[in-house]
Design a protein around this motif. Structure first.
Motif, short mmCIF file in Angstrom:
data_model
loop_
_atom_site.label_atom_id
_atom_site.label_comp_id
_atom_site.label_asym_id
_atom_site.label_seq_id
_atom_site.Cartn_x
_atom_site.Cartn_y
_atom_site.Cartn_z
N ALA A 126 -13.85 -14.27 -27.99
CA ALA A 126 -14.13 -12.92 -28.49
C ALA A 126 -14.56 -12.95 -29.95
O ALA A 126 -15.48 -12.24 -30.36
CB ALA A 126 -12.88 -12.05 -28.32
N LEU A 127 -13.89 -13.80 -30.75
CA LEU A 127 -14.25 -13.93 -32.17
C LEU A 127 -15.66 -14.48 -32.32
O LEU A 127 -16.47 -13.96 -33.09
CB LEU A 127 -13.25 -14.85 -32.86
CG LEU A 127 -13.47 -15.13 -34.36
CD1 LEU A 127 -13.25 -13.86 -35.16
CD2 LEU A 127 -12.54 -16.23 -34.84
N ASP A 128 -15.96 -15.52 -31.56
CA ASP A 128 -17.28 -16.14 -31.64
C ASP A 128 -18.35 -15.18 -31.14
O ASP A 128 -19.45 -15.10 -31.70
CB ASP A 128 -17.29 -17.42 -30.82
CG ASP A 128 -18.45 -18.33 -31.19
OD1 ASP A 128 -19.37 -17.87 -31.87
OD2 ASP A 128 -18.43 -19.51 -30.80
N ARG A 129 -18.05 -14.43 -30.09
CA ARG A 129 -19.02 -13.49 -29.54
C ARG A 129 -19.35 -12.39 -30.55
O ARG A 129 -20.51 -12.04 -30.74
CB ARG A 129 -18.49 -12.90 -28.25
CG ARG A 129 -19.47 -11.98 -27.54
CD ARG A 129 -18.98 -11.63 -26.15
NE ARG A 129 -17.71 -10.91 -26.18
CZ ARG A 129 -16.56 -11.43 -25.76
NH1 ARG A 129 -16.52 -12.67 -25.30
NH2 ARG A 129 -15.44 -10.71 -25.79
N SER A 130 -18.33 -11.85 -31.23
CA SER A 130 -18.55 -10.75 -32.16
C SER A 130 -19.30 -11.20 -33.41
O SER A 130 -20.33 -10.63 -33.77
CB SER A 130 -17.20 -10.13 -32.56
OG SER A 130 -16.53 -9.61 -31.44
N PHE A 131 -18.80 -12.25 -34.05
CA PHE A 131 -19.41 -12.70 -35.30
C PHE A 131 -20.69 -13.49 -35.05
O PHE A 131 -21.60 -13.47 -35.89
CB PHE A 131 -18.41 -13.52 -36.10
CG PHE A 131 -17.39 -12.68 -36.81
CD1 PHE A 131 -17.61 -12.25 -38.11
CD2 PHE A 131 -16.23 -12.29 -36.18
CE1 PHE A 131 -16.68 -11.45 -38.76
CE2 PHE A 131 -15.28 -11.50 -36.82
CZ PHE A 131 -15.51 -11.08 -38.11
N GLY A 132 -20.77 -14.20 -33.93
CA GLY A 132 -22.00 -14.90 -33.62
C GLY A 132 -23.16 -13.95 -33.41
O GLY A 132 -24.28 -14.20 -33.86
N PHE A 133 -22.91 -12.85 -32.73
CA PHE A 133 -23.96 -11.83 -32.55
C PHE A 133 -24.43 -11.29 -33.89
O PHE A 133 -25.64 -11.15 -34.13
CB PHE A 133 -23.42 -10.70 -31.67
CG PHE A 133 -24.34 -9.52 -31.57
CD1 PHE A 133 -25.46 -9.56 -30.77
CD2 PHE A 133 -24.08 -8.36 -32.31
CE1 PHE A 133 -26.32 -8.47 -30.68
CE2 PHE A 133 -24.94 -7.27 -32.23
CZ PHE A 133 -26.06 -7.32 -31.42
N VAL A 134 -23.49 -10.99 -34.78
CA VAL A 134 -23.84 -10.44 -36.10
C VAL A 134 -24.64 -11.47 -36.90
O VAL A 134 -25.64 -11.12 -37.56
CB VAL A 134 -22.57 -10.02 -36.85
CG1 VAL A 134 -22.85 -9.78 -38.33
CG2 VAL A 134 -21.99 -8.75 -36.22
N GLN A 135 -24.24 -12.73 -36.87
CA GLN A 135 -24.97 -13.76 -37.61
C GLN A 135 -26.38 -13.95 -37.07
O GLN A 135 -27.32 -14.14 -37.85
CB GLN A 135 -24.18 -15.07 -37.56
CG GLN A 135 -22.89 -15.03 -38.36
CD GLN A 135 -21.90 -16.09 -37.95
OE1 GLN A 135 -22.11 -16.84 -37.00
NE2 GLN A 135 -20.79 -16.16 -38.68
N ALA A 136 -26.53 -13.87 -35.75
CA ALA A 136 -27.87 -13.97 -35.17
C ALA A 136 -28.74 -12.80 -35.60
O ALA A 136 -29.93 -12.97 -35.92
CB ALA A 136 -27.77 -14.03 -33.64
N VAL A 137 -28.17 -11.60 -35.65
CA VAL A 137 -28.92 -10.42 -36.10
C VAL A 137 -29.31 -10.57 -37.57
O VAL A 137 -30.42 -10.20 -37.97
CB VAL A 137 -28.08 -9.15 -35.87
CG1 VAL A 137 -28.74 -7.95 -36.55
CG2 VAL A 137 -27.92 -8.88 -34.39
N MET A 138 -28.41 -11.11 -38.40
CA MET A 138 -28.71 -11.30 -39.81
C MET A 138 -29.89 -12.26 -40.00
O MET A 138 -30.80 -12.00 -40.81
CB MET A 138 -27.49 -11.84 -40.54
CG MET A 138 -26.38 -10.83 -40.76
SD MET A 138 -24.96 -11.59 -41.60
CE MET A 138 -23.92 -10.14 -41.85
N ILE A 139 -29.88 -13.36 -39.27
CA ILE A 139 -30.98 -14.33 -39.37
C ILE A 139 -32.28 -13.69 -38.89
O ILE A 139 -33.34 -13.80 -39.54
CB ILE A 139 -30.66 -15.59 -38.55
CG1 ILE A 139 -29.57 -16.41 -39.24
CG2 ILE A 139 -31.91 -16.44 -38.38
CD1 ILE A 139 -29.99 -17.05 -40.53
N LEU A 140 -32.22 -13.01 -37.74
CA LEU A 140 -33.42 -12.36 -37.21
C LEU A 140 -33.94 -11.30 -38.17
O LEU A 140 -35.15 -11.19 -38.40
CB LEU A 140 -33.11 -11.74 -35.85
CG LEU A 140 -34.26 -10.99 -35.16
CD1 LEU A 140 -35.43 -11.92 -34.91
CD2 LEU A 140 -33.78 -10.34 -33.87
N GLY A 141 -33.04 -10.51 -38.75
CA GLY A 141 -33.46 -9.48 -39.70
C GLY A 141 -34.13 -10.07 -40.92
O GLY A 141 -35.14 -9.54 -41.41
#
Length: 244
Positions: A126-141
């Protein structure tokens, strides 16, 4: 074991490339993260070989630390894309900082329901899913903003950003599938480390030669924003001088 040893060897090679010609000074945040990867995974290998009974607990706790330290890579990509002192940095840093803060709040909020999970593995996923999604969005942004403003990438940052973004995205999707159904776990055991090894291989390719981002050609909007800021500062100074 082959994947484990290969990952440690690639991390050692990445550390060597960063030390060669002093690249660690240019990419300080990335160097810190790669050093953590090497030290953490080497310790993990020792624990696996000599203390197998504590290996699961050590793995999940160290991987949870890794989730937080991945933000160093996100910061490195942003810092190299919009370097401090550039007009684009002055124009975008405040807005992107607020967006990053909101994404982190979103990650914390989505993870807040971790008490619904019964095992340490589920909590970590759950931790990896939540923060991993945010980190992927940050890189994409960051990549999208760079494309919008015409910022060109050199070999180093392009390879780092694309490989890291791809690995984090795949890891997030992988963890979500593993948490939904146990039938996916056998694939998760191999897919995630394979994608990590691929990321490290791309990083070694990216760092093999020093090729930083070319100087930013300020867009009209950024130049206008910088000119407006300087004009307002000049007007404010003039008012102070003529004030009786």
């Amino acid at each position: 074991m082959v994947l484990f040893v290969t990952a440690v060897a690639l991390e050692l090679a990445a550390v060597y490339l960063l030390l060669r010609h002093g690249l660690w000074r240019v990419y300080a945040s990335l160097s810190l993260y790669v050093t953590w990867l090497l030290a953490g995974n080497f310790a993990l290998l020792v624990v696996y070989l000599y203390f197998p009974s504590v290996y699961p607990s050590y793995y999940w706790h160290s991987d949870s630390i890794d989730i937080v330290l991945r933000l160093l890579v996100v910061w490195e990509v942003f810092h190299q894309t919009f370097p401090r002192g550039s007009g684009l940095n002055r124009t975008l840093s405040k807005g992107l900082g607020i967006a990053a803060f909101c994404l982190l709040v979103f990650a914390c909020a989505t993870f807040w329901g971790y008490q619904n999970y019964a095992s340490l593995r589920s909590v970590h996923l759950a931790l990896d899913r939540s923060f991993g999604f945010v980190q992927a969005v940050m890189i994409l942004g960051t990549l999208l903003m760079a494309r919008y403003y015409g910022v060109n990438y050199g070999r180093n940052v392009r390879g780092i950003a694309l490989a890291f973004g791809g690995w984090v995205s795949l890891s997030t999707a992988n963890n979500a599938m593993a948490d939904l159904t146990n039938s996916f776990l056998p694939y998760w055991y191999y897919l995630r480390p394979l994608s990590f090894v691929f990321m490290m291989a791309v990083w070694i390719w990216a760092l093999w030669v020093y090729e930083p981002n070319p100087p930013i050609m300020e867009s009209d909007a950024a130049a206008l924003s910088q000119w407006t800021e300087e004009w307002n500062r000049t007007i404010s100074t003039a008012r102070t001088i003529i004030r009786p």
